[in-house]
Design a protein around this motif. Structure first.
Motif, PDB file in Angstrom:
ATOM      1  N   ALA A  58     -81.513  64.884  12.441  1.00  0.00           N
ATOM      2  CA  ALA A  58     -81.014  63.690  13.133  1.00  0.00           C
ATOM      3  C   ALA A  58     -81.385  63.665  14.613  1.00  0.00           C
ATOM      4  O   ALA A  58     -80.760  62.959  15.401  1.00  0.00           O
ATOM      5  CB  ALA A  58     -79.497  63.546  12.977  1.00  0.00           C
ATOM      6  N   GLN A 166     -75.394  65.301  17.564  1.00  0.00           N
ATOM      7  CA  GLN A 166     -75.798  65.410  16.166  1.00  0.00           C
ATOM      8  C   GLN A 166     -74.654  65.005  15.248  1.00  0.00           C
ATOM      9  O   GLN A 166     -74.855  64.285  14.257  1.00  0.00           O
ATOM     10  CB  GLN A 166     -76.229  66.840  15.841  1.00  0.00           C
ATOM     11  N   ARG A 169     -74.303  61.260  15.108  1.00  0.00           N
ATOM     12  CA  ARG A 169     -75.344  60.634  14.283  1.00  0.00           C
ATOM     13  C   ARG A 169     -75.099  60.867  12.803  1.00  0.00           C
ATOM     14  O   ARG A 169     -75.347  59.979  11.976  1.00  0.00           O
ATOM     15  CB  ARG A 169     -76.717  61.147  14.707  1.00  0.00           C
ATOM     16  N   ARG A 173     -74.538  57.867  10.038  1.00  0.00           N
ATOM     17  CA  ARG A 173     -75.289  57.782   8.789  1.00  0.00           C
ATOM     18  C   ARG A 173     -74.355  57.695   7.581  1.00  0.00           C
ATOM     19  O   ARG A 173     -74.633  56.956   6.623  1.00  0.00           O
ATOM     20  CB  ARG A 173     -76.193  59.009   8.644  1.00  0.00           C
TER      21      ARG A 173
END
Length: 254
Positions: A58, A166, A169, A173
């Motif tokens: 990511a 991270q 993200r 997602r």
């Protein structure tokens, strides 16, 4: 020498500046790509250009690659993605499977992950023995030096993001149906082993950074900054490589 500790993850660009710089960089990259490919100037082919992307899950590799190649003719650039080697590939030396993706004179290739898997995931996950991954540092440097001595412009990126970014993200997602497929159980498991991976990345940067192919660690917490930095770094590398091979980069007017 590149280092994770030296990266400013707080770096930001305004939307306007980011758009202007990215547009200018993409135009300049197109000019250079056409010249290297013999489509502009005197028709002389320029040096092979190989751009290698590594980074955290990511970290934005896909988005950076998209911005790098989106303005180029698809006939003039190859994008190759490498995952876990299959059974046939494992029968060969670990560098063997990358040969077909490498560019020749006048060509350009972009590698989404690469031979560095031997000293990253294969090291951490135990897919390679300690003897194998320790030996790989020297093998990789020798391999890259051979490419560069024949004229290849080799650009190596590590896209670096913070542990916190991270996670953000990953969560985005999870919530986005059209992106949730990108997030796997393996991603979560790798995240839990961040400390081991950081040790592997640090060793990789220290032991495979050499005069022919330096590492560029890109701060990736801001996707806008990362994308601009990648395209501008590739431009600078191509111009240096062209001059080193006796080719003068053209300045094309609008």
């Amino acid at each position: 020498m590149a280092s994770l500790d030296d990266v400013d993850l707080l770096a930001r660009l305004s939307k306007k500046e980011g758009e202007l710089r990215l547009k200018a960089a993409q135009k300049r990259l197109l000019e250079l790509r056409l010249q290297v490919g013999g489509q502009l100037g005197d028709g002389e082919l320029g040096p092979p250009v190989c751009v290698v992307f590594e980074g955290w899950d990511a970290s934005g590799k896909g988005g950076a690659i998209k911005r790098l190649v989106s303005k180029l003719d698809s006939r003039h650039v190859t994008v190759a993605e490498f995952a876990v080697p299959d059974e046939r590939e494992r029968r060969h030396h670990f560098l063997w499977r990358f040969g077909p993706a490498l560019p020749g004179w006048g060509g350009m290739s972009v590698l989404d992950r690469s031979w560095y898997g031997r000293v990253l995931v294969e090291r951490v996950e135990g897919f390679a023995s300690e003897t194998e991954w320790e030996r790989a540092y020297g093998e990789i440097v020798a391999f890259e030096q051979g490419l560069c001595l024949q004229g290849t412009v080799l650009v190596k990126f590590w896209l670096h993001i913070s542990h916190e970014e991270q996670l953000r993200r990953f969560r985005r997602r999870e919530r986005t149906p059209l992106k949730s497929w990108k997030l796997t159980e393996e991603d979560w498991r790798n995240r839990e082993r961040r400390q081991e991976y950081e040790a592997a990345v640090t060793a990789m940067l220290e032991r495979t950074d050499h005069d022919c192919a330096r590492w560029t660690v890109v701060p990736g917490d801001s996707k806008r900054c990362a994308r601009v930095a990648v395209v501008e770094a590739v431009i600078a590398a191509i111009e240096r490589g062209m001059r080193a091979n006796g080719q003068v980069p053209l300045a094309i007017s609008a």
